[in-house]
Write a protein that holds these residues in place. Sequence first.
Motif, PDB file in Angstrom:
ATOM      1  N   ILE A 163       0.845  -1.188   0.000  1.00  0.00           N
ATOM      2  CA  ILE A 163       0.000   0.000   0.000  1.00  0.00           C
ATOM      3  C   ILE A 163       0.883   1.241   0.000  1.00  0.00           C
ATOM      4  CG2 ILE A 163      -1.565   1.303   1.452  1.00  0.00           C
ATOM      5  CD1 ILE A 163      -2.918  -0.816  -0.143  1.00  0.00           C
ATOM      6  N   ARG A 164       1.959   1.195   0.776  1.00  0.00           N
ATOM      7  CA  ARG A 164       2.882   2.339   0.757  1.00  0.00           C
ATOM      8  C   ARG A 164       3.482   2.515  -0.619  1.00  0.00           C
ATOM      9  NH1 ARG A 164       6.189   2.875   6.411  1.00  0.00           N
ATOM     10  NH2 ARG A 164       4.368   2.875   7.750  1.00  0.00           N
TER      11      ARG A 164
ATOM     12  N   PHE B  89       0.876   4.151  -2.927  1.00  0.00           N
ATOM     13  CA  PHE B  89       0.621   5.567  -2.703  1.00  0.00           C
ATOM     14  C   PHE B  89       1.891   6.396  -2.842  1.00  0.00           C
ATOM     15  CE2 PHE B  89      -3.231   3.634  -0.865  1.00  0.00           C
ATOM     16  CZ  PHE B  89      -4.085   4.165  -1.796  1.00  0.00           C
TER      17      PHE B  89
ATOM     18  N   MET C 144       1.571   7.301  -6.269  1.00  0.00           N
ATOM     19  CA  MET C 144       0.592   8.383  -6.404  1.00  0.00           C
ATOM     20  C   MET C 144       1.227   9.729  -6.065  1.00  0.00           C
ATOM     21  SD  MET C 144      -3.038   8.836  -4.515  1.00  0.00           S
ATOM     22  CE  MET C 144      -2.426   9.722  -3.117  1.00  0.00           C
TER      23      MET C 144
ATOM     24  N   ALA D 250      -5.130   9.612  -8.627  1.00  0.00           N
ATOM     25  CA  ALA D 250      -5.676   9.229  -7.323  1.00  0.00           C
ATOM     26  C   ALA D 250      -6.613   8.041  -7.501  1.00  0.00           C
ATOM     27  CB  ALA D 250      -6.411  10.412  -6.700  1.00  0.00           C
TER      28      ALA D 250
ATOM     29  N   MET E 194      -5.814   4.145  -6.376  1.00  0.00           N
ATOM     30  CA  MET E 194      -6.747   3.518  -5.437  1.00  0.00           C
ATOM     31  C   MET E 194      -7.101   2.105  -5.919  1.00  0.00           C
ATOM     32  SD  MET E 194      -8.327   4.215  -2.698  1.00  0.00           S
ATOM     33  CE  MET E 194      -7.975   2.533  -2.286  1.00  0.00           C
TER      34      MET E 194
ATOM     35  N   ILE F 135      -3.772  -5.617  -2.534  1.00  0.00           N
ATOM     36  CA  ILE F 135      -4.197  -6.400  -1.377  1.00  0.00           C
ATOM     37  C   ILE F 135      -4.770  -7.737  -1.840  1.00  0.00           C
ATOM     38  CG2 ILE F 135      -5.726  -6.445   0.605  1.00  0.00           C
ATOM     39  CD1 ILE F 135      -5.525  -3.535   0.792  1.00  0.00           C
TER      40      ILE F 135
ATOM     41  N   LEU G 151       4.659  -7.261   6.304  1.00  0.00           N
ATOM     42  CA  LEU G 151       5.000  -7.573   7.694  1.00  0.00           C
ATOM     43  C   LEU G 151       6.092  -8.633   7.775  1.00  0.00           C
ATOM     44  CD1 LEU G 151       1.443  -7.501   9.276  1.00  0.00           C
ATOM     45  CD2 LEU G 151       3.214  -5.777   9.374  1.00  0.00           C
TER      46      LEU G 151
ATOM     47  N   ALA H  89       0.952  -4.228  15.086  1.00  0.00           N
ATOM     48  CA  ALA H  89       1.579  -3.816  13.837  1.00  0.00           C
ATOM     49  C   ALA H  89       0.713  -2.880  12.993  1.00  0.00           C
ATOM     50  CB  ALA H  89       1.965  -5.037  13.000  1.00  0.00           C
TER      51      ALA H  89
ATOM     52  N   ASP I 100      -0.104   0.554  10.753  1.00  0.00           N
ATOM     53  CA  ASP I 100       0.663   1.389   9.833  1.00  0.00           C
ATOM     54  C   ASP I 100       0.539   2.833  10.328  1.00  0.00           C
ATOM     55  OD1 ASP I 100       1.900   2.587   7.749  1.00  0.00           O
ATOM     56  OD2 ASP I 100       0.902   1.405   6.211  1.00  0.00           O
ATOM     57  N   ARG I 101       1.368   3.167  11.281  1.00  0.00           N
ATOM     58  CA  ARG I 101       1.213   4.440  11.997  1.00  0.00           C
ATOM     59  C   ARG I 101       1.328   5.652  11.057  1.00  0.00           C
ATOM     60  NH1 ARG I 101      -1.530   6.403  15.217  1.00  0.00           N
ATOM     61  NH2 ARG I 101      -0.767   8.112  16.455  1.00  0.00           N
ATOM     62  N   LEU I 102       2.294   5.587  10.138  1.00  0.00           N
ATOM     63  CA  LEU I 102       2.505   6.702   9.215  1.00  0.00           C
ATOM     64  C   LEU I 102       1.234   6.976   8.412  1.00  0.00           C
ATOM     65  CD1 LEU I 102       4.452   8.677   7.736  1.00  0.00           C
ATOM     66  CD2 LEU I 102       4.841   6.836   6.120  1.00  0.00           C
ATOM     67  N   ASN I 103       0.645   5.922   7.859  1.00  0.00           N
ATOM     68  CA  ASN I 103      -0.545   6.119   7.049  1.00  0.00           C
ATOM     69  C   ASN I 103      -1.740   6.555   7.884  1.00  0.00           C
ATOM     70  OD1 ASN I 103       0.377   5.752   4.494  1.00  0.00           O
ATOM     71  ND2 ASN I 103       0.146   3.543   4.534  1.00  0.00           N
TER      72      ASN I 103
ATOM     73  N   VAL J 121      -9.019   8.005  -1.274  1.00  0.00           N
ATOM     74  CA  VAL J 121      -7.716   7.461  -0.896  1.00  0.00           C
ATOM     75  C   VAL J 121      -7.486   7.588   0.608  1.00  0.00           C
ATOM     76  CG1 VAL J 121      -5.237   7.764  -1.156  1.00  0.00           C
ATOM     77  CG2 VAL J 121      -6.702   7.875  -3.152  1.00  0.00           C
TER      78      VAL J 121
ATOM     79  N   PHE K 184      -9.650   5.238   2.617  1.00  0.00           N
ATOM     80  CA  PHE K 184      -9.126   3.873   2.491  1.00  0.00           C
ATOM     81  C   PHE K 184      -7.907   3.686   3.399  1.00  0.00           C
ATOM     82  CE2 PHE K 184      -6.192   0.826   0.723  1.00  0.00           C
ATOM     83  CZ  PHE K 184      -7.012  -0.278   0.634  1.00  0.00           C
ATOM     84  N   LEU K 185      -7.000   4.667   3.373  1.00  0.00           N
ATOM     85  CA  LEU K 185      -5.799   4.557   4.211  1.00  0.00           C
ATOM     86  C   LEU K 185      -6.172   4.496   5.688  1.00  0.00           C
ATOM     87  CD1 LEU K 185      -3.107   6.859   2.627  1.00  0.00           C
ATOM     88  CD2 LEU K 185      -3.144   4.393   2.795  1.00  0.00           C
TER      89      LEU K 185
ATOM     90  N   TRP L  77      -7.141   1.080   6.294  1.00  0.00           N
ATOM     91  CA  TRP L  77      -6.031   0.155   6.109  1.00  0.00           C
ATOM     92  C   TRP L  77      -5.091   0.160   7.305  1.00  0.00           C
ATOM     93  CZ3 TRP L  77      -3.509  -3.592   3.617  1.00  0.00           C
ATOM     94  CH2 TRP L  77      -2.129  -3.617   3.698  1.00  0.00           C
TER      95      TRP L  77
ATOM     96  N   LEU M 200     -10.705  -2.696   7.665  1.00  0.00           N
ATOM     97  CA  LEU M 200     -10.374  -2.922   6.251  1.00  0.00           C
ATOM     98  C   LEU M 200     -11.632  -3.171   5.432  1.00  0.00           C
ATOM     99  CD1 LEU M 200      -8.019  -3.035   4.338  1.00  0.00           C
ATOM    100  CD2 LEU M 200      -7.980  -5.490   4.598  1.00  0.00           C
TER     101      LEU M 200
END
Lengths: 101, 201, 304
Positions: B28-29, B32, B35, B62, B66, B73, B82, C61, C63-66, C112, C115-116, C119, C127
Amino acid sequence: MTLTAILIVSAALFGIGLFGALSQKSFVMLMMGLELMLNGTLLATVGFWAFTLAGLPKGQLLAILIMAVMAVELAIGFALVVAVYRKRQADVTESLTTMKN
Amino acid sequence: MMTSILFYALSALAIWSGWRVFRVDSMIRATFALMVSFIAVGAIALLLSADYIGVATVFMMAVEMMVMGLFMIMFMMNPAGLNPMQMVHQYRFSIGAGVASFVGLSVAVLTTALPVSPLPPGGETLRDLGTELLGNSMLIFETAGVTLLATMVGAVVLSSASGRFGSGSQGAQPPGLTEGGAPAGRKVDAGSGHSHHGGGH
Amino acid sequence: MIVVLAILGLFAFLIASIWAAATLDAVCRGWIAGGGTVSPAFTPLRTAALWLSQQRLTTEAPDRLNALLSIAGYFALGLVGLALVPIGPDTTLIALPTSVVAWGACESLVVVVVFLHGWSPNAPLALIGAYRYVAIGLPIMLLSMFVLIAAALPAQSLDLRDIVTSQSSVWNVIRQPLGLPLFILLGLSLTLRGPFDYADSADLAGGTSVEASGPDRLGWQIARLVMLTGFSAVAASVFLGGYLGPVLPGPLWLAIKTLAIMTVVIGLSHLLARMPVARMMGLIWIGLLPLSFLDLILAGVLAL
């Protein structure tokens, strides 16, 4: 901001995209590489349009066509990924050794 | 001056985030990050007074990213990254090809005497684009539209579960876990509900 | 100087409207529950204080940044919407000849960030909420594109400033009666409200916010209200003539119309029922999208 600088940036984006498209195993990641290459192309097009065409609208038209190409690439790409996954449960390029079925 | 600083900052952002796409673990990172790279290029286009192209790039990308994220996923074994894993092949060759294309293009750019006839200031780029799209270049524009329509039809045909000659998963054969090994994952014909990922590595 | 004043004014209005919206929400909830609310004006403050003093619980776990980016991004997109809106003739904080398309870009980025947000906590219900929201959020956005293009036709411009000026004789809400109702449906989706709340709804125990606690939860709720304000301001400018109006100064008219749209959106979000996702998909693609085509065709014929 010069045309040279813009073109070098777009070359860098293109290079990274080419690296990704060639090195990634996963179909989806491979498509991200292609998208990044098109991103560089888009930047180069807009740069050429702004600096050498004196605002000729055909340059903008080309940029819009590049965006359309991205959309087509993505849609057909994902459709193929779905079709391949349905047949083989495969999501990496190595699993495709034959084009049959 | 301000424009130059903005341009260099946005360029750095575009290249850095483009690079991150292939370096982060989380899919996902990665999506985006791509993006963000597109948004930076769109902002550069805005600086170049391509008012429509710049904003439309942000808008389109965008949505596209998406959709890309959803597919990530769906199809990746490890979308959140992970568990560390390497999903690359022909690594050195790819680095070489990337660097070679960058260096080659840069040399070509640097050694060429580029023509300079810049955009006349205060031009109506948006109006120009509109009259071009629905005037001289209408055929091209319409062809692009029909191509997109054909793409939609093609994508649905390719990906639909009821394939053209019977069920789309008829005769489906997952790849082996080892080279030439027994097919991995669920047996589609048996109709078992367990979908196990047979990534093939 | 005038820019600083405009920014300060917008922020003052933003804070007032967030508080008003939260109060109105509390009133509606009390009214539907049948008991009424004790001092609804203080309920939002109490809730905010509660969330601020709460401990932040995290999942395994995340995703803290997002998570942070989604909250900040949602907030920023609402602000951009507000900044695109003209507060007087040729006066806007972000002057862009394609500001309607820029608002469209904000809409797609909302999908977006939501969604994040779903996520990032690494939790199933969140989710699912994010996935459902994308499925509904993308088609409803298409609908708004057609409606906005229809509104741009009489102005012959993609600039919100020109769209407001083009309504000096008659507002778009009268000229294009289908436009505003369809656009308000988009607003419900953008702010995760009522019938279009597929992200944060109660049937998923809070959806994308199910794991959000403490300051994160507060930030997300505030960002939703900022987006509500931004959307209402855009809707007021596109369909109700924005700052145009007699006697009172322009910005005041804009504020009144924005609050009016906001009240309608909040009311609808409490009064309408939510449908199953599949049926909503059918309604959007089969019912609402053709309606938006019709709106565009009518606007085109009228503009000719």
